[in-house]
Design a protein around this motif. Structure first.
Motif, PDB file in Angstrom:
ATOM      1  N   GLY A  16       0.858  -1.177  -0.147  1.00  0.00           N
ATOM      2  CA  GLY A  16       0.048  -0.023  -0.067  1.00  0.00           C
ATOM      3  C   GLY A  16       0.941   1.208   0.144  1.00  0.00           C
ATOM      4  N   GLU A  17       0.333   2.211  -0.672  1.00  0.00           N
ATOM      5  CA  GLU A  17       1.145   3.628  -0.647  1.00  0.00           C
ATOM      6  C   GLU A  17       0.008   4.492  -0.500  1.00  0.00           C
ATOM      7  OE1 GLU A  17       3.446   3.633  -3.905  1.00  0.00           O
ATOM      8  OE2 GLU A  17       1.739   3.524  -5.319  1.00  0.00           O
ATOM      9  N   GLY A  18       0.351   5.887   0.068  1.00  0.00           N
ATOM     10  CA  GLY A  18      -0.832   6.840  -0.198  1.00  0.00           C
ATOM     11  C   GLY A  18       0.325   8.247   0.089  1.00  0.00           C
ATOM     12  N   VAL A  19      -0.390   9.162  -0.421  1.00  0.00           N
ATOM     13  CA  VAL A  19       0.046  10.644  -0.190  1.00  0.00           C
ATOM     14  C   VAL A  19      -1.078  11.463   0.211  1.00  0.00           C
ATOM     15  CG1 VAL A  19       1.336  12.585  -1.357  1.00  0.00           C
ATOM     16  CG2 VAL A  19       2.133  10.472  -1.791  1.00  0.00           C
ATOM     17  N   VAL A  20      -1.019  12.437   1.263  1.00  0.00           N
ATOM     18  CA  VAL A  20      -1.904  13.496   1.522  1.00  0.00           C
ATOM     19  C   VAL A  20      -1.640  14.658   1.673  1.00  0.00           C
ATOM     20  CG1 VAL A  20      -3.630  13.824   3.598  1.00  0.00           C
ATOM     21  CG2 VAL A  20      -3.194  11.567   3.003  1.00  0.00           C
ATOM     22  N   GLN A  21      -2.170  15.709   0.886  1.00  0.00           N
ATOM     23  CA  GLN A  21      -1.613  17.205   1.235  1.00  0.00           C
ATOM     24  C   GLN A  21      -2.881  17.576   2.050  1.00  0.00           C
ATOM     25  OE1 GLN A  21      -1.431  18.907  -2.667  1.00  0.00           O
ATOM     26  NE2 GLN A  21      -1.758  20.969  -1.775  1.00  0.00           N
ATOM     27  N   PHE A  22      -2.224  18.073   3.181  1.00  0.00           N
ATOM     28  CA  PHE A  22      -3.112  18.644   4.302  1.00  0.00           C
ATOM     29  C   PHE A  22      -3.259  20.180   4.576  1.00  0.00           C
ATOM     30  CE2 PHE A  22      -4.262  19.179   8.977  1.00  0.00           C
ATOM     31  CZ  PHE A  22      -5.197  18.527   9.047  1.00  0.00           C
ATOM     32  N   ASN A  23      -4.180  20.686   4.681  1.00  0.00           N
ATOM     33  CA  ASN A  23      -4.320  22.271   5.013  1.00  0.00           C
ATOM     34  C   ASN A  23      -4.462  22.371   6.454  1.00  0.00           C
ATOM     35  OD1 ASN A  23      -5.048  24.888   5.326  1.00  0.00           O
ATOM     36  ND2 ASN A  23      -5.467  25.091   3.069  1.00  0.00           N
ATOM     37  N   PRO A  24      -3.342  22.915   7.132  1.00  0.00           N
ATOM     38  CA  PRO A  24      -3.605  22.755   8.626  1.00  0.00           C
ATOM     39  C   PRO A  24      -4.694  24.096   9.045  1.00  0.00           C
ATOM     40  CG  PRO A  24      -1.311  24.008   7.891  1.00  0.00           C
ATOM     41  CD  PRO A  24      -1.895  23.398   6.743  1.00  0.00           C
ATOM     42  N   LYS A  25      -4.869  25.003   8.213  1.00  0.00           N
ATOM     43  CA  LYS A  25      -5.835  26.108   8.604  1.00  0.00           C
ATOM     44  C   LYS A  25      -7.191  25.449   8.408  1.00  0.00           C
ATOM     45  CE  LYS A  25      -3.596  30.492   7.353  1.00  0.00           C
ATOM     46  NZ  LYS A  25      -3.637  31.680   6.768  1.00  0.00           N
ATOM     47  N   THR A  26      -7.752  24.938   7.527  1.00  0.00           N
ATOM     48  CA  THR A  26      -8.938  24.290   7.387  1.00  0.00           C
ATOM     49  C   THR A  26      -8.962  22.731   8.122  1.00  0.00           C
ATOM     50  OG1 THR A  26      -8.590  23.269   5.076  1.00  0.00           O
ATOM     51  CG2 THR A  26      -9.326  25.476   5.131  1.00  0.00           C
ATOM     52  N   ARG A  27      -7.837  22.437   8.174  1.00  0.00           N
ATOM     53  CA  ARG A  27      -7.787  21.063   8.902  1.00  0.00           C
ATOM     54  C   ARG A  27      -8.738  19.942   8.069  1.00  0.00           C
ATOM     55  NH1 ARG A  27      -6.084  20.873  14.059  1.00  0.00           N
ATOM     56  NH2 ARG A  27      -6.057  22.963  15.054  1.00  0.00           N
ATOM     57  N   ARG A  28      -8.532  20.053   6.720  1.00  0.00           N
ATOM     58  CA  ARG A  28      -8.965  19.339   5.560  1.00  0.00           C
ATOM     59  C   ARG A  28      -7.893  19.064   4.716  1.00  0.00           C
ATOM     60  NH1 ARG A  28     -14.259  21.636   3.314  1.00  0.00           N
ATOM     61  NH2 ARG A  28     -14.615  19.307   2.909  1.00  0.00           N
ATOM     62  N   SER A  29      -7.956  17.627   3.939  1.00  0.00           N
ATOM     63  CA  SER A  29      -6.966  17.370   2.915  1.00  0.00           C
ATOM     64  C   SER A  29      -7.504  18.041   1.971  1.00  0.00           C
ATOM     65  CB  SER A  29      -7.129  16.015   2.847  1.00  0.00           C
ATOM     66  OG  SER A  29      -8.158  15.421   2.371  1.00  0.00           O
ATOM     67  N   VAL A  30      -6.682  18.597   1.035  1.00  0.00           N
ATOM     68  CA  VAL A  30      -6.609  19.218  -0.118  1.00  0.00           C
ATOM     69  C   VAL A  30      -6.635  18.285  -1.185  1.00  0.00           C
ATOM     70  CG1 VAL A  30      -5.886  21.159  -1.890  1.00  0.00           C
ATOM     71  CG2 VAL A  30      -5.694  21.392   0.678  1.00  0.00           C
ATOM     72  N   ARG A  31      -5.646  17.461  -1.295  1.00  0.00           N
ATOM     73  CA  ARG A  31      -5.533  16.134  -2.262  1.00  0.00           C
ATOM     74  C   ARG A  31      -4.890  14.881  -1.489  1.00  0.00           C
ATOM     75  NH1 ARG A  31      -2.042  17.014  -7.213  1.00  0.00           N
ATOM     76  NH2 ARG A  31      -0.322  17.369  -5.645  1.00  0.00           N
ATOM     77  N   SER A  32      -5.662  13.844  -1.945  1.00  0.00           N
ATOM     78  CA  SER A  32      -5.303  12.690  -1.501  1.00  0.00           C
ATOM     79  C   SER A  32      -5.301  11.657  -2.442  1.00  0.00           C
ATOM     80  CB  SER A  32      -6.207  12.313  -0.184  1.00  0.00           C
ATOM     81  OG  SER A  32      -6.493  13.304   0.869  1.00  0.00           O
TER      82      SER A  32
END
Length: 788
Positions: A621-637
């Motif tokens: 398995g593999e994964g990459v998560v781009q997380f926005n610390p201000k909105t506390r939501r992932s931008v891209r996953s």
């Protein structure tokens, strides 16, 4: 030589090469592999063979063995009881073996068995004039090593050492099962098969291919190769159903021009359109190779016009040009007749079913340690009124020079390049003038590296100027800009021994810091010809410029911090797991941007988290998560997992999210359905076994969760009967916001002989990750694998 008469004890003799010699026998019938996936391989050099050279064969000794040997000198030799003749790769066994020297005639009777380089022939009677190699073999049964195929005939007539005729012959690869009423699932019957070893070809007359007792392919005359040589001739037809073109029937003709050249003509009858004339030409030389493909459909009934397309790839090295070295040439040309071609002809090559078709050619050469390249690139853009594409810029011409040097003046490394390019496109679509752009880019660095750490300072300078065909929006006809950059890259590699889940690992900790400073130089009013924003990932977060191309050099004052830890097998060094995190700290706003995008003012970039896990061969398995610390939501996953416990068993799933734009789930699989009702530990768990039958489910589904619809889909079934494989595949892929193409593909694969139907294997291999062919022979079996 004196032969004792009526001697009852077993005896063994080595005879002269002239006596009782069988110089050659029938070679295996290896049918042309029609519509094979992948395509037949071109050869630049002769293939190595295990055959005994013809000039060595007459010098080989002949060994004779039996219970009783008798004869008269220069007249005849008779061997009775377990008679055996062995010479080179040929062995003859029989109850009785005679050789008459006056007539040069060998006669074997009673359970005659011949092993010729692993190919077996059995029958009651063999007569052969040895030197002329003329004779016959009555009621032979044969089994061929190469394809594990077998058959029988009423008679084999040997015309000479190269030619033979098999009468009333059969051919199949279905393994014989017990029972008097058993019949092979498929069998080829022919009135006669003429063999010519000199040309390595065979011709079957009055041939009929039967499947499940039903004749499905009567062929008055069928030509095929012997051994592994390609053979010119008509290939079996392929049949498919398409929702746009209707019933499609293709009858290919293969032309084996030379070992390193071939061509295929594939006329296709489409019930709704007409006849599409297609052709492919391939060549392979020591210094160049290429592939040309073209299609022409006169008067398409659905579009009421002629349709055509071509694709040309050519690659060449070691051109002999004066004063130049390391010279190479390439060409990649793709063009079609109209804007609708990409959606109408999905069966054609991928390069012709895209909306952007490149026509690219280039020449590169070297002088001393400087490399040069000349390129011309023109695009054909297939427009859709519902989805207009802004065409990319043509580069015609483009001239580039580069030089790299290392270990200069105490370890300095330098690199520079210079480029001049003419950019042209349709100004009414691009909203900016065409231009010529020149730039010079140089960098100097001094790496310090040692086990466990590295520090690399680097200085760069980028200077460019423009000459516009018309004034820009800012009123400029000429412009220039010079941008310097300084960066410092550093990191540590720490290691320790650890133990997780009862397994020993070597764990690393790799912190990294990357600082870059580029002062602001106003570039936002300049046109953009080739720059774009790089993808935000672990490969690009540690680079100086977030833009690709040379029209934008971002002003930066930022620090990138990251860390990676790996779990390694201490014995093999294989990576069992990897975890990484990285983030940018920006000290001032980035003012240089692409047209239509605002300045970057965030001091902290999104966080990148990445992981890959392969603790066992079955799971990955593999994964990459781009997380926005201000909105506390992932931008891209992007998260993917794979399960593959063995051959022909794989399930993969991926989830991709780009918030506000798309959200998709992609699932692909290949799995034996028999696992649902059989014990997987049994002997039937893998493909290639007996003819008891195994079902496989194959497919791929790409679903848009945002739009709640299927974007692309492929579903199919494969049935492996041991000696034949059946496939049915249904395809659907998107050709527009509200349109799609659908196809149904049927295929029958007769192992060791041929494939009939549509080219389903190509679709399965392209769409299903890690798909495996159920039958894929890697190498030709050695003659010693069936050695007596």
């Amino acid at each position: 030589m004196h032969h004792p008469r009526n001697k009852a004890s077993s005896a063994r003799f080595a005879l002269t090469p002239v006596a009782l010699v069988v110089a050659s026998l029938l070679q295996p019938v290896a049918a042309q592999e029609p519509s094979a996936e992948p395509s037949p391989r071109l050869r630049a050099t002769p293939q190595l063979r295990e055959d005994i050279p013809s000039d060595v064969r007459p010098q080989l000794p002949t060994f004779v063995e039996g219970q009783r040997i008798q004869g008269r000198t220069e007249l005849e030799t008779i061997v009775e009881g377990d008679a055996e003749l062995r010479r080179g790769d040929t062995i003859i066994r029989a109850r009785r073996l005679e050789y008459h020297q006056a007539d040069d005639l060998a006669r074997a009777t009673g359970d005659v068995r011949i092993n010729k380089a692993g190919n077996i022939f059995e029958g009651p009677l063999l007569e052969l004039e040895v030197e002329a190699f003329q004779g016959f073999f009555n009621e032979p049964r044969y089994r061929f090593l190469r394809n594990d195929a077998y058959g029988e005939a009423s008679r084999v007539d040997f015309i000479d050492e190269d030619r033979a005729v098999i009468r009333n012959a059969t051919y199949t690869t279905c393994q014989r099962q017990p029972g008097p009423s058993w019949m092979p699932d498929w069998i080829l019957r022919a009135d006669s098969i003429a063999i010519d070893q000199a040309s390595e070809t065979g011709v079957a007359k009055g041939a009929v291919l039967s499947f499940m007792g039903l004749p499905i392919l009567p062929v008055p005359s069928l030509s095929f190769p012997l051994g592994d040589k390609r053979k010119s001739g008509v290939l079996p037809p392929t049949i498919g159903l398409d929702n746009r073109s209707g019933l499609e029937v293709t009858l290919p003709y293969y032309w084996n021009i030379a070992p390193n050249r071939d061509a295929t003509l594939y006329p296709t009858l489409m019930s709704r359109r007409g006849i599409d004339m297609g052709a492919e030409f391939r060549y392979l030389e020591p210094s160049y190779n290429g592939e040309w493909r073209a299609n022409f459909l006169p008067n398409d009934k659905l579009r009421d016009r002629d349709r055509w397309g071509y694709s040309i790839q050519h690659y060449q090295t070691s051109l002999q040009l004066p004063l130049l070295s390391s010279t190479s040439l390439y060409a990649n040309l793709n063009r079609v007749s109209d804007d609708d071609y990409w959606r109408d002809f999905s069966r054609n090559s991928a390069s012709l079913t895209q909306r952007l078709l490149s026509n690219d050619a280039g020449l590169s050469w070297g002088i001393s340690d400087v490399s040069f390249s000349f390129r011309t690139l023109k695009w054909q853009t297939l427009q859709d009124p519902a989805s207009i594409i802004v065409p990319p810029y043509d580069r015609s011409p483009q001239l580039t020079a580069r030089q790299t040097r290392a270990n200069l003046w105490g370890g300095l490394e330098t690199y520079w390049e210079a480029d001049t390019t003419r950019f042209s496109s349709d100004p009414s679509l691009t909203s900016q003038p065409n231009a010529r752009r020149n730039y010079v880019y140089g960098q100097v660095s001094r790496p310090w590296q040692a086990p466990g750490w590295f520090v690399i300072p680097k200085a760069q300078l980028h200077a460019r100027n423009y000459d516009f065909d018309a004034p820009t929006a800012a009123g400029q006809t000429r412009a220039s800009v010079v941008v310097p950059t300084f960066s410092l890259d550093s990191g540590l590699v720490l290691e320790r021994q650890t133990n997780l889940f009862g397994t020993a690992f070597l764990q690393t900790l790799e912190p990294r810091a990357f600082y870059v400073y580029t002062p602001f130089r106003d570039q936002n009013r300049l046109p953009n010809y080739d720059s774009g924003l790089t993808d935000f990932n672990f490969a690009t977060i540690y680079i100086e410029n977030p833009f690709i191309g040379h029209d934008r050099i971002a002003d930066n004052n930022l620090l990138t911090l990251g860390a990676t830890t790996r779990l390694l097998d201490p014995t093999t060094g294989a990576e069992a797991a990897k975890f990484a995190v990285a983030q940018r700290l920006r000290f001032k706003d980035q003012l240089v941007t692409l047209p239509g995008t605002p300045a970057v003012s965030e001091r902290l970039s999104d966080l990148l988290f990445g992981a890959s896990v392969n603790f066992t061969p079955e799971w990955g398995g593999e994964g990459v998560v781009q997380f926005n610390p201000k909105t506390r939501r992932s931008v891209r996953s992007t998260v993917g997992v794979r399960y593959s416990p063995g051959p022909f068993r794989v399930v993969s799933a991926a989830y991709r999210l780009q918030r506000g734009y798309s959200e998709q789930v992609d699932i692909g699989w290949q799995w034996p359905l028999n696992d649902l009702w059989e014990d997987r530990r049994g002997p039937s768990s893998g493909a290639g076994g007996s003819c008891q039958g195994r079902w496989y489910s194959v497919g791929r589904l790409n679903v848009s969760l945002r739009e709640r619809r299927l974007v692309e889909g492929l579903l199919g079934l494969e049935y492996d009967a041991g000696c034949w494989i059946g496939r049915v595949v249904v395809e659907r892929f998107q050709t527009g916001s509200s349109t799609s193409n659908k196809r149904i593909l049927f295929q029958l694969e007769f192992n060791g002989f041929s494939r009939l139907g549509a080219n389903a294997l190509q679709s399965l291999k392209q769409n299903i990750p890690r798909y495996q062919y159920l039958r894929e022979q890697v190498s030709t079996p050695s003659r010693f694998s069936n050695y007596d």
